[in-house]
Write a protein that holds these residues in place. Structure first.
Motif, PDB file in Angstrom:
ATOM      1  N   ALA A  51       0.579  -1.262   0.018  1.00 35.15           N
ATOM      2  CA  ALA A  51      -0.257  -0.342  -0.028  1.00 35.15           C
ATOM      3  C   ALA A  51       0.965   1.188   0.176  1.00 35.15           C
ATOM      4  CB  ALA A  51      -1.438   0.253   1.423  1.00 35.15           C
ATOM      5  N   ALA A  52       1.759   1.373   1.099  1.00 37.25           N
ATOM      6  CA  ALA A  52       2.400   2.427   0.816  1.00 37.25           C
ATOM      7  C   ALA A  52       3.275   2.520  -0.978  1.00 37.25           C
ATOM      8  CB  ALA A  52       4.204   2.135   2.054  1.00 37.25           C
ATOM      9  N   LEU A  53       3.811   1.304  -1.250  1.00 33.95           N
ATOM     10  CA  LEU A  53       5.088   1.638  -2.218  1.00 33.95           C
ATOM     11  C   LEU A  53       3.494   2.411  -3.634  1.00 33.95           C
ATOM     12  CD1 LEU A  53       6.496  -2.038  -2.780  1.00 33.95           C
ATOM     13  CD2 LEU A  53       7.301   0.065  -3.537  1.00 33.95           C
ATOM     14  N   ALA A  54       1.945   2.179  -3.270  1.00 34.39           N
ATOM     15  CA  ALA A  54       1.493   2.486  -4.239  1.00 34.39           C
ATOM     16  C   ALA A  54       1.582   3.670  -3.994  1.00 34.39           C
ATOM     17  CB  ALA A  54      -0.111   2.358  -4.019  1.00 34.39           C
ATOM     18  N   ILE A  57       4.895   4.316  -6.076  1.00 31.56           N
ATOM     19  CA  ILE A  57       4.737   4.751  -6.923  1.00 31.56           C
ATOM     20  C   ILE A  57       4.273   5.973  -7.985  1.00 31.56           C
ATOM     21  CG2 ILE A  57       4.066   2.972  -8.996  1.00 31.56           C
ATOM     22  CD1 ILE A  57       5.182   1.150  -7.444  1.00 31.56           C
ATOM     23  N   ARG A  58       3.062   6.472  -7.415  1.00 29.22           N
ATOM     24  CA  ARG A  58       2.082   7.536  -8.138  1.00 29.22           C
ATOM     25  C   ARG A  58       2.936   9.098  -7.993  1.00 29.22           C
ATOM     26  NH1 ARG A  58      -3.154   5.890  -4.671  1.00 29.22           N
ATOM     27  NH2 ARG A  58      -3.808   3.944  -6.113  1.00 29.22           N
ATOM     28  N   ASN A  59       3.875   8.817  -7.214  1.00 29.61           N
ATOM     29  CA  ASN A  59       4.700  10.483  -6.815  1.00 29.61           C
ATOM     30  C   ASN A  59       5.767   9.989  -7.342  1.00 29.61           C
ATOM     31  OD1 ASN A  59       2.533  11.298  -5.411  1.00 29.61           O
ATOM     32  ND2 ASN A  59       3.080  10.642  -3.219  1.00 29.61           N
ATOM     33  N   GLU A  83       2.842  -2.744 -10.484  1.00 29.63           N
ATOM     34  CA  GLU A  83       3.323  -1.548 -11.024  1.00 29.63           C
ATOM     35  C   GLU A  83       1.966  -1.134 -11.219  1.00 29.63           C
ATOM     36  OE1 GLU A  83       7.143  -1.204 -12.147  1.00 29.63           O
ATOM     37  OE2 GLU A  83       8.488  -1.396 -10.119  1.00 29.63           O
ATOM     38  N   LEU A  84       1.189  -1.645 -12.239  1.00 31.26           N
ATOM     39  CA  LEU A  84       0.607  -1.307 -12.708  1.00 31.26           C
ATOM     40  C   LEU A  84      -0.620  -1.006 -11.920  1.00 31.26           C
ATOM     41  CD1 LEU A  84      -0.805   0.319 -15.579  1.00 31.26           C
ATOM     42  CD2 LEU A  84      -1.674  -2.195 -16.161  1.00 31.26           C
ATOM     43  N   MET A  85      -0.984  -2.310 -11.091  1.00 31.38           N
ATOM     44  CA  MET A  85      -1.954  -2.238 -10.658  1.00 31.38           C
ATOM     45  C   MET A  85      -1.421  -1.296  -9.331  1.00 31.38           C
ATOM     46  SD  MET A  85      -3.936  -5.634  -8.192  1.00 31.38           S
ATOM     47  CE  MET A  85      -2.234  -4.915  -6.823  1.00 31.38           C
TER      48      MET A  85
END
Length: 128
Positions: A51-54, A57-59, A83-85
């Motif tokens: 969840a933190a990686l999401a 990755i968005r940033n 990564e895409l998800m």
């Protein structure tokens, strides 16, 4: 598409917790550009990190370089799918898909959810 058998084995838990169902017999290892090698024996902590990686990755933060479980690792296309998800919707849609399953995959933060992620994303596990 098979997940390493070590994930399936039960570990006894305290009666009031899901603890035994969140412990992996063989730890999962995530390798990222930012933190390097991170080892997780508890899937609840693993999913908290995903969840933190999401958000990272968005940033434009660190990318996932590898996911290992014992002597097997997720193929490059599986890493890209994860990564895409994570970039598009984090774990929200995946968690809803888990709740629609029968059995252990319904419970958020368990090793069965980790097993279901392998199926959900179509991961191919490669042996070294």
């Amino acid at each position: 598409m098979s997940l390493p058998a070590a994930i399936i084995r039960e570990v006894p838990a305290e009666p009031s917790t899901l603890g035994g169902y969140s412990r992996l017999l063989v730890p999962a290892v995530i390798v990222t550009a930012g933190r390097g090698r991170e080892v997780y024996a508890d899937t609840r902590r693993l999913f908290e990190r995903l969840a933190a990686l999401a958000l990272e990755i968005r940033n434009g933060g660190p990318q996932i370089q590898a996911i290992w479980h014992g002597q097997e690792h997720v193929s490059e296309s599986g890493i890209l799918a994860l990564e895409l998800m994570l970039e598009l919707n984090g774990l929200e849609v995946f968690n809803r898909a888990c709740k629609a399953q029968r059995g252990g995959a319904r419970a958020i933060g368990t090793k069965y959810q980790w097993y279901f992620m392998s199926e959900y994303l179509g991961w191919t596990w490669e042996r070294v």
